[in-house]
Motif scaffolding. Structure first.
Motif, mmCIF file in Angstrom:
data_model
loop_
_atom_site.group_PDB
_atom_site.id
_atom_site.type_symbol
_atom_site.label_atom_id
_atom_site.label_comp_id
_atom_site.label_asym_id
_atom_site.label_seq_id
_atom_site.Cartn_x
_atom_site.Cartn_y
_atom_site.Cartn_z
ATOM 1 N N CYS A 391 0.827 -1.214 0.000
ATOM 2 C CA CYS A 391 0.000 0.000 0.000
ATOM 3 C C CYS A 391 0.859 1.261 0.000
ATOM 4 O O CYS A 391 0.591 2.209 -0.750
ATOM 5 N N LEU A 392 1.885 1.281 0.812
ATOM 6 C CA LEU A 392 2.754 2.456 0.881
ATOM 7 C C LEU A 392 3.549 2.644 -0.404
ATOM 8 O O LEU A 392 3.664 3.755 -0.920
ATOM 9 N N VAL A 393 4.103 1.553 -0.928
ATOM 10 C CA VAL A 393 4.914 1.642 -2.149
ATOM 11 C C VAL A 393 4.066 2.100 -3.331
ATOM 12 O O VAL A 393 4.461 2.995 -4.088
ATOM 13 N N SER A 394 2.902 1.505 -3.503
ATOM 14 C CA SER A 394 2.040 1.886 -4.635
ATOM 15 C C SER A 394 1.561 3.326 -4.495
ATOM 16 O O SER A 394 1.462 4.062 -5.489
ATOM 17 N N PHE A 395 1.279 3.739 -3.273
ATOM 18 C CA PHE A 395 0.853 5.118 -3.020
ATOM 19 C C PHE A 395 1.950 6.105 -3.411
ATOM 20 O O PHE A 395 1.702 7.098 -4.108
ATOM 21 N N ILE A 396 3.173 5.854 -3.002
ATOM 22 C CA ILE A 396 4.279 6.771 -3.275
ATOM 23 C C ILE A 396 4.653 6.769 -4.757
ATOM 24 O O ILE A 396 4.828 7.820 -5.379
ATOM 25 N N PHE A 397 4.748 5.586 -5.361
ATOM 26 C CA PHE A 397 5.205 5.496 -6.745
ATOM 27 C C PHE A 397 4.147 5.948 -7.745
ATOM 28 O O PHE A 397 4.478 6.200 -8.910
ATOM 29 N N SER A 398 2.906 6.074 -7.341
ATOM 30 C CA SER A 398 1.882 6.559 -8.270
ATOM 31 C C SER A 398 1.987 8.062 -8.491
ATOM 32 O O SER A 398 1.318 8.610 -9.386
ATOM 33 N N GLY A 399 2.828 8.734 -7.698
ATOM 34 C CA GLY A 399 2.960 10.175 -7.853
ATOM 35 C C GLY A 399 1.684 10.896 -7.506
ATOM 36 O O GLY A 399 0.841 10.387 -6.782
ATOM 37 N N HIS A 400 1.541 12.101 -8.045
ATOM 38 C CA HIS A 400 0.349 12.892 -7.737
ATOM 39 C C HIS A 400 -0.672 12.762 -8.860
ATOM 40 O O HIS A 400 -1.014 13.709 -9.563
ATOM 41 N N HIS A 401 -1.116 11.527 -9.009
ATOM 42 C CA HIS A 401 -2.182 11.178 -9.937
ATOM 43 C C HIS A 401 -3.298 10.555 -9.108
ATOM 44 O O HIS A 401 -3.110 10.236 -7.944
ATOM 45 N N TRP A 404 -9.532 11.200 -8.637
ATOM 46 C CA TRP A 404 -10.312 12.406 -8.374
ATOM 47 C C TRP A 404 -9.425 13.646 -8.404
ATOM 48 O O TRP A 404 -8.666 13.914 -7.455
ATOM 49 N N PRO A 405 -9.489 14.439 -9.483
ATOM 50 C CA PRO A 405 -8.638 15.635 -9.623
ATOM 51 C C PRO A 405 -8.814 16.661 -8.515
ATOM 52 O O PRO A 405 -7.918 17.477 -8.282
ATOM 53 N N ALA A 406 -9.947 16.633 -7.807
ATOM 54 C CA ALA A 406 -10.207 17.632 -6.768
ATOM 55 C C ALA A 406 -9.464 17.344 -5.467
ATOM 56 O O ALA A 406 -9.471 18.175 -4.554
ATOM 57 N N GLN A 407 -8.819 16.182 -5.340
ATOM 58 C CA GLN A 407 -8.079 15.880 -4.107
ATOM 59 C C GLN A 407 -6.982 16.910 -3.870
ATOM 60 O O GLN A 407 -6.182 17.194 -4.751
ATOM 61 N N GLU A 408 -6.936 17.469 -2.664
ATOM 62 C CA GLU A 408 -5.898 18.425 -2.294
ATOM 63 C C GLU A 408 -4.618 17.704 -1.888
ATOM 64 O O GLU A 408 -4.665 16.603 -1.352
ATOM 65 N N ILE A 409 -3.507 18.348 -2.137
ATOM 66 C CA ILE A 409 -2.216 17.806 -1.700
ATOM 67 C C ILE A 409 -1.793 18.593 -0.474
ATOM 68 O O ILE A 409 -1.244 19.696 -0.570
ATOM 69 N N TYR A 410 -2.103 18.040 0.685
ATOM 70 C CA TYR A 410 -1.760 18.725 1.936
ATOM 71 C C TYR A 410 -0.252 18.830 2.071
ATOM 72 O O TYR A 410 0.284 19.847 2.509
ATOM 73 N N GLN A 411 0.432 17.763 1.697
ATOM 74 C CA GLN A 411 1.882 17.786 1.595
ATOM 75 C C GLN A 411 2.290 16.743 0.566
ATOM 76 O O GLN A 411 1.620 15.725 0.406
ATOM 77 N N PRO A 412 3.384 16.992 -0.201
ATOM 78 C CA PRO A 412 3.807 16.047 -1.237
ATOM 79 C C PRO A 412 4.075 14.659 -0.657
ATOM 80 O O PRO A 412 4.448 14.508 0.503
ATOM 81 N N LYS A 413 3.904 13.637 -1.485
ATOM 82 C CA LYS A 413 4.132 12.269 -1.036
ATOM 83 C C LYS A 413 5.591 12.038 -0.673
ATOM 84 O O LYS A 413 5.905 11.191 0.168
ATOM 85 N N SER A 414 6.469 12.752 -1.323
ATOM 86 C CA SER A 414 7.898 12.588 -1.070
ATOM 87 C C SER A 414 8.607 13.881 -1.440
ATOM 88 O O SER A 414 8.092 14.680 -2.232
#
Length: 436
Positions: A391-401, A404-414
């Motif tokens: 779950c963590l690896v797939s979350f990080i490696f998917s980047g900011h995609h 749902w385009p409306a999702q806010e990026i509270y802080q970058p994944k990395s």
């Protein structure tokens, strides 16, 4: 306010959240049961009446008409379309937009039309959107403030997810985690938890609905080699999810531009394409939710490129304006890709199918904690260490995609990603295009 008054205020607030969470859970649980049973019935009708697929383009015209005549609302001088309901729900949880109560019935009707005629979608999206719609109706009745409104919407999301998947713990966290990457509003935990569990028990205990079950028949031995394989597989599952999200959004952008946002023409053409692809495939395995092949992927080998076929079918269906959920299609893609990797990775087939289900969901929804909890609830806690890593690896490696385009990026994944805090996924995509 003295100490006694603070305690009174605190317990009064808790009591309110329990009450409102229960109310939202009961209503959403009842509506979700109706959604699940009706969808199952319509799916069975379609499977027993193969020629209904040829009416999908006409169904697209009906959905497009509903969008253009009943699904448009002006909010803060911005036009929102019923095709963007998940984004509207997210913006409601962020406090940016108001979720209209009528959105729930519209998405239910659109989902039923898509299902009966063979569009390639899931159903949980409608449950989540109805949850937000019900929450807004409750909020409007009790006239709560803006902060409470956001929590109400999160509670509605939780109730919809928990009752749709039979995963109440996951539902509680999903409602808080869905709105923004890297941030959860823990103040909403009590109402989200109550709403999710209430919705789940209304669906399963009161109405007796039985959810599908997936069984991991064997687990690999925990070793450095196994974890290396899990990480490699998670990267592939994340790339699969990104590919789907990018294609789905690209098709939506192009189709809206070509047909000048005439949703009737757009969905009609999308329906025609799905009919042609169905004839080429020679079966309807990739129409509807595809549960039969999804379950089969845990037991025996399925067509090697089934994940790619489902990706294309679903991206076209939803990208051209049909209605439905994307979690089940992501489950299908991830599980069938895991099934295809079985021969190459020398890991148990059912384990790889399960890993693909969860990792693809984590990457697509950007909700790694909810995805991990979903694995624990669906698979009875088996393989917790592997699912946590995946779950963590797939979350990080998917980047900011994401879906749902409306999702806010509270802080970058990395720190590897140069992203401004507070941007949305949609804004990040536009920034990338402007620098290319």
């Amino acid at each position: 306010m003295d100490k006694k008054q603070k305690y009174i205020h605190f317990f009064s607030l808790i009591a309110q959240w329990v009450l409102f969470g229960s109310l939202i859970g009961v209503v959403v649980g009842a509506f979700t049961t109706f959604l699940l049973t009706t969808n199952d019935f319509l799916g069975e009708v379609r499977e027993g009446t193969g020629w209904l697929i040829f009416l999908l383009p006409l169904g697209g015209i009906v959905i497009g008409y509903i969008y253009m005549n009943f699904g448009k609302v002006i909010m803060n001088h911005t036009l929102h379309d019923a095709a963007e309901l998940n984004n509207l729900i997210i913006e409601g949880a962020q406090g940016k937009k108001k979720v209209l109560s009528r959105m729930g019935p519209i998405v239910y009707l659109g989902t039923f039309i898509t299902v009966i005629f063979g569009g390639s979608t899931g159903r949980e999206g409608a449950a989540i959107q109805m949850g937000g719609s019900v929450a807004q109706a409750v909020n409007k009745f009790f006239k709560k403030n803006k902060t409470d409104t956001k929590i109400f919407v999160m509670s509605g999301i939780s109730a919809g997810f928990g009752s749709a998947f039979g995963a109440p713990i996951t539902g509680a966290v999903f409602g808080m985690e869905m709105a923004a990457l890297g941030k959860m509003k823990f103040e909403a935990l009590v109402p989200c938890l109550v709403a999710s569990f209430t919705g789940h028990y209304v669906t399963t205990s009161f109405f007796g609905f039985q959810h599908e079950s997936f069984i991991i028949q064997a687990l690999p031995e925990a070793s450095m080699v196994t974890f290396a394989k899990v990480i490699a597989a998670a990267v592939l599952f994340s790339l699969l999810s990104v590919s789907y999200c990018q294609l789905r959004h690209k098709i939506q952008t192009i189709s809206e531009k070509v047909f000048k946002k005439n949703h009737m023409k757009r969905a009609f053409v999308g329906g025609l394409i799905i009919v042609v692809l169905t004839l080429i495939a020679g079966s309807q395995d990739y129409n509807g939710r595809g549960l039969e092949m999804l379950e089969q992927s845990f037991e025996e080998e399925v067509p090697r490129f089934a994940f790619l076929a489902k990706l294309i079918f679903t991206a076209i269906t939803l990208g051209t304006g049909f209605v439905g959920g994307e979690a089940i299609p992501l489950f299908f893609m991830g599980a069938t890709l895991g099934n295809a990797l079985h021969d190459f990775m020398n890991l148990p087939l059912s384990f790889l199918a399960a890993l693909g289900m969860i990792a693809a969901f984590s990457a697509g929804t950007n909700t790694p904690i909810a995805a991990f909890l979903l694995a624990m609830e669906l698979f009875d806690g088996k393989g917790a260490e592997f699912f946590f890593v995946a779950c963590l690896v797939s979350f990080i490696f998917s980047g900011h995609h994401g879906l749902w385009p409306a999702q806010e990026i509270y802080q970058p994944k990395s720190r590897m990603y140069k992203i401004h805090e507070g941007d949305t996924i949609e804004q990040v995509e536009k920034q990338k295009k402007s620098t290319e």
